[in-house]
Design a protein around this motif. Sequence first.
Motif, PDB file in Angstrom:
ATOM      1  N   ARG A 120     -14.944   1.037  11.802  1.00  0.00           N
ATOM      2  CA  ARG A 120     -14.414   0.100  10.807  1.00  0.00           C
ATOM      3  C   ARG A 120     -13.892   0.831   9.575  1.00  0.00           C
ATOM      4  NH1 ARG A 120     -18.861  -4.757  10.667  1.00  0.00           N
ATOM      5  NH2 ARG A 120     -17.859  -6.073  12.207  1.00  0.00           N
ATOM      6  N   SER A 121     -14.519   1.944   9.224  1.00  0.00           N
ATOM      7  CA  SER A 121     -14.090   2.676   8.033  1.00  0.00           C
ATOM      8  C   SER A 121     -12.801   3.459   8.267  1.00  0.00           C
ATOM      9  CB  SER A 121     -15.197   3.627   7.558  1.00  0.00           C
ATOM     10  OG  SER A 121     -15.332   4.740   8.424  1.00  0.00           O
ATOM     11  N   LEU A 122     -12.469   3.708   9.527  1.00  0.00           N
ATOM     12  CA  LEU A 122     -11.317   4.547   9.853  1.00  0.00           C
ATOM     13  C   LEU A 122     -10.110   3.790  10.401  1.00  0.00           C
ATOM     14  CD1 LEU A 122     -13.203   7.424  11.717  1.00  0.00           C
ATOM     15  CD2 LEU A 122     -12.311   7.482   9.368  1.00  0.00           C
ATOM     16  N   LEU A 123     -10.359   2.632  10.988  1.00  0.00           N
ATOM     17  CA  LEU A 123      -9.312   1.963  11.763  1.00  0.00           C
ATOM     18  C   LEU A 123      -8.971   0.587  11.197  1.00  0.00           C
ATOM     19  CD1 LEU A 123     -10.843   2.804  15.248  1.00  0.00           C
ATOM     20  CD2 LEU A 123      -8.939   3.988  14.138  1.00  0.00           C
ATOM     21  N   ARG A 124      -7.819   0.068  11.624  1.00  0.00           N
ATOM     22  CA  ARG A 124      -7.425  -1.298  11.268  1.00  0.00           C
ATOM     23  C   ARG A 124      -8.417  -2.281  11.886  1.00  0.00           C
ATOM     24  NH1 ARG A 124      -3.356   0.480  14.303  1.00  0.00           N
ATOM     25  NH2 ARG A 124      -3.676  -1.276  15.706  1.00  0.00           N
ATOM     26  N   PRO A 125      -8.610  -3.432  11.261  1.00  0.00           N
ATOM     27  CA  PRO A 125      -9.562  -4.413  11.799  1.00  0.00           C
ATOM     28  C   PRO A 125      -9.234  -4.886  13.215  1.00  0.00           C
ATOM     29  CG  PRO A 125      -8.917  -5.009   9.573  1.00  0.00           C
ATOM     30  CD  PRO A 125      -8.041  -3.858   9.979  1.00  0.00           C
ATOM     31  N   ASP A 126      -7.959  -4.822  13.609  1.00  0.00           N
ATOM     32  CA  ASP A 126      -7.573  -5.302  14.931  1.00  0.00           C
ATOM     33  C   ASP A 126      -7.453  -4.181  15.971  1.00  0.00           C
ATOM     34  OD1 ASP A 126      -5.324  -4.132  13.796  1.00  0.00           O
ATOM     35  OD2 ASP A 126      -3.935  -5.651  14.535  1.00  0.00           O
ATOM     36  N   HIS A 127      -7.957  -3.006  15.656  1.00  0.00           N
ATOM     37  CA  HIS A 127      -7.863  -1.869  16.567  1.00  0.00           C
ATOM     38  C   HIS A 127      -8.771  -2.087  17.783  1.00  0.00           C
ATOM     39  CE1 HIS A 127      -7.964   2.241  18.087  1.00  0.00           C
ATOM     40  NE2 HIS A 127      -6.889   2.463  17.330  1.00  0.00           N
ATOM     41  N   GLY A 128      -8.312  -1.648  18.932  1.00  0.00           N
ATOM     42  CA  GLY A 128      -9.059  -1.822  20.166  1.00  0.00           C
ATOM     43  C   GLY A 128     -10.411  -1.144  20.193  1.00  0.00           C
ATOM     44  N   GLU A 129     -10.548  -0.013  19.503  1.00  0.00           N
ATOM     45  CA  GLU A 129     -11.832   0.696  19.484  1.00  0.00           C
ATOM     46  C   GLU A 129     -12.909  -0.119  18.754  1.00  0.00           C
ATOM     47  OE1 GLU A 129     -12.751   3.529  21.061  1.00  0.00           O
ATOM     48  OE2 GLU A 129     -10.772   3.531  21.995  1.00  0.00           O
ATOM     49  N   ILE A 130     -12.486  -0.894  17.769  1.00  0.00           N
ATOM     50  CA  ILE A 130     -13.435  -1.780  17.078  1.00  0.00           C
ATOM     51  C   ILE A 130     -13.865  -2.893  18.033  1.00  0.00           C
ATOM     52  CG2 ILE A 130     -13.689  -3.453  15.190  1.00  0.00           C
ATOM     53  CD1 ILE A 130     -12.007  -1.534  13.480  1.00  0.00           C
ATOM     54  N   ALA A 131     -12.919  -3.426  18.776  1.00  0.00           N
ATOM     55  CA  ALA A 131     -13.248  -4.469  19.757  1.00  0.00           C
ATOM     56  C   ALA A 131     -14.209  -3.934  20.818  1.00  0.00           C
ATOM     57  CB  ALA A 131     -11.970  -4.996  20.402  1.00  0.00           C
ATOM     58  N   LEU A 132     -13.995  -2.717  21.264  1.00  0.00           N
ATOM     59  CA  LEU A 132     -14.890  -2.127  22.262  1.00  0.00           C
ATOM     60  C   LEU A 132     -16.311  -1.968  21.715  1.00  0.00           C
ATOM     61  CD1 LEU A 132     -12.566   0.573  23.841  1.00  0.00           C
ATOM     62  CD2 LEU A 132     -13.427  -1.509  24.932  1.00  0.00           C
ATOM     63  N   ALA A 133     -16.429  -1.544  20.470  1.00  0.00           N
ATOM     64  CA  ALA A 133     -17.759  -1.391  19.867  1.00  0.00           C
ATOM     65  C   ALA A 133     -18.445  -2.745  19.732  1.00  0.00           C
ATOM     66  CB  ALA A 133     -17.654  -0.692  18.514  1.00  0.00           C
ATOM     67  N   HIS A 134     -17.687  -3.769  19.337  1.00  0.00           N
ATOM     68  CA  HIS A 134     -18.250  -5.125  19.275  1.00  0.00           C
ATOM     69  C   HIS A 134     -18.706  -5.579  20.657  1.00  0.00           C
ATOM     70  CE1 HIS A 134     -17.909  -6.771  15.243  1.00  0.00           C
ATOM     71  NE2 HIS A 134     -16.756  -6.132  15.104  1.00  0.00           N
ATOM     72  N   GLY A 135     -17.909  -5.283  21.667  1.00  0.00           N
ATOM     73  CA  GLY A 135     -18.270  -5.651  23.033  1.00  0.00           C
ATOM     74  C   GLY A 135     -19.544  -4.966  23.496  1.00  0.00           C
ATOM     75  N   SER A 136     -19.709  -3.721  23.117  1.00  0.00           N
ATOM     76  CA  SER A 136     -20.928  -2.991  23.472  1.00  0.00           C
ATOM     77  C   SER A 136     -22.151  -3.607  22.789  1.00  0.00           C
ATOM     78  CB  SER A 136     -20.800  -1.513  23.089  1.00  0.00           C
ATOM     79  OG  SER A 136     -19.784  -0.902  23.846  1.00  0.00           O
ATOM     80  N   LEU A 137     -21.994  -4.000  21.538  1.00  0.00           N
ATOM     81  CA  LEU A 137     -23.097  -4.686  20.853  1.00  0.00           C
ATOM     82  C   LEU A 137     -23.395  -6.027  21.516  1.00  0.00           C
ATOM     83  CD1 LEU A 137     -22.561  -4.026  17.044  1.00  0.00           C
ATOM     84  CD2 LEU A 137     -24.664  -3.656  18.322  1.00  0.00           C
ATOM     85  N   GLY A 138     -22.358  -6.743  21.896  1.00  0.00           N
ATOM     86  CA  GLY A 138     -22.555  -8.012  22.583  1.00  0.00           C
ATOM     87  C   GLY A 138     -23.291  -7.832  23.896  1.00  0.00           C
ATOM     88  N   ASP A 139     -22.940  -6.791  24.630  1.00  0.00           N
ATOM     89  CA  ASP A 139     -23.633  -6.484  25.878  1.00  0.00           C
ATOM     90  C   ASP A 139     -25.109  -6.196  25.610  1.00  0.00           C
ATOM     91  OD1 ASP A 139     -23.651  -5.803  28.782  1.00  0.00           O
ATOM     92  OD2 ASP A 139     -24.133  -3.815  27.998  1.00  0.00           O
ATOM     93  N   LEU A 140     -25.388  -5.459  24.560  1.00  0.00           N
ATOM     94  CA  LEU A 140     -26.779  -5.173  24.183  1.00  0.00           C
ATOM     95  C   LEU A 140     -27.542  -6.467  23.938  1.00  0.00           C
ATOM     96  CD1 LEU A 140     -29.164  -3.406  23.002  1.00  0.00           C
ATOM     97  CD2 LEU A 140     -28.026  -3.718  20.816  1.00  0.00           C
ATOM     98  N   TYR A 141     -26.955  -7.375  23.151  1.00  0.00           N
ATOM     99  CA  TYR A 141     -27.639  -8.625  22.831  1.00  0.00           C
ATOM    100  C   TYR A 141     -27.897  -9.455  24.085  1.00  0.00           C
ATOM    101  CZ  TYR A 141     -26.343  -7.399  18.040  1.00  0.00           C
ATOM    102  OH  TYR A 141     -26.183  -6.760  16.838  1.00  0.00           O
ATOM    103  N   ILE A 142     -26.963  -9.447  25.018  1.00  0.00           N
ATOM    104  CA  ILE A 142     -27.167 -10.172  26.270  1.00  0.00           C
ATOM    105  C   ILE A 142     -28.298  -9.543  27.069  1.00  0.00           C
ATOM    106  CG2 ILE A 142     -26.122 -10.667  28.519  1.00  0.00           C
ATOM    107  CD1 ILE A 142     -23.443 -11.016  26.951  1.00  0.00           C
ATOM    108  N   ARG A 143     -28.296  -8.228  27.188  1.00  0.00           N
ATOM    109  CA  ARG A 143     -29.358  -7.526  27.930  1.00  0.00           C
ATOM    110  C   ARG A 143     -30.730  -7.791  27.306  1.00  0.00           C
ATOM    111  NH1 ARG A 143     -27.738  -3.402  31.406  1.00  0.00           N
ATOM    112  NH2 ARG A 143     -25.510  -2.929  31.319  1.00  0.00           N
ATOM    113  N   ARG A 144     -30.761  -7.862  25.987  1.00  0.00           N
ATOM    114  CA  ARG A 144     -32.019  -8.070  25.270  1.00  0.00           C
ATOM    115  C   ARG A 144     -32.424  -9.550  25.305  1.00  0.00           C
ATOM    116  NH1 ARG A 144     -32.088  -5.603  19.396  1.00  0.00           N
ATOM    117  NH2 ARG A 144     -30.675  -7.322  19.005  1.00  0.00           N
ATOM    118  N   GLY A 145     -31.510 -10.409  25.671  1.00  0.00           N
ATOM    119  CA  GLY A 145     -31.797 -11.831  25.710  1.00  0.00           C
ATOM    120  C   GLY A 145     -31.668 -12.495  24.358  1.00  0.00           C
TER     121      GLY A 145
END
Length: 92
Positions: free
Chosen positions: A60-85
């Motif tokens: 987030r500190s390096l890239l535009r808010p709509d950059h794909g790498e930010i979306a991928l990091a959000h997706g990884s966090l979302g996957d974590l939350y799903i795995r954790r329930g």
Amino acid sequence: MPAASDAQPLGTAIAQLQKIFPAGHPDIATASVNYGSLLAELGRFDEAEGLLSAGLAIRRSLLRPDHGEIALAHGSLGDLYIRRGDLRARAA
């Protein structure tokens, strides 16, 4: 499913990157997200969340808010939350 021993090289790599590069370097962000994703897959959720959040913060500190790498990091966090329930959690 990966074995716990698969995680150690990535942890070592992050420590080495932190010695070589300044804080906030994009390679540290990438390694943190990758390692966090692996730890989430291994069920080590607290460790994973810290790494994924750190990687997202760097991106987030390096890239535009709509950059794909930010979306991928959000997706990884979302996957974590799903795995954790924890379906109410969200990445800020």
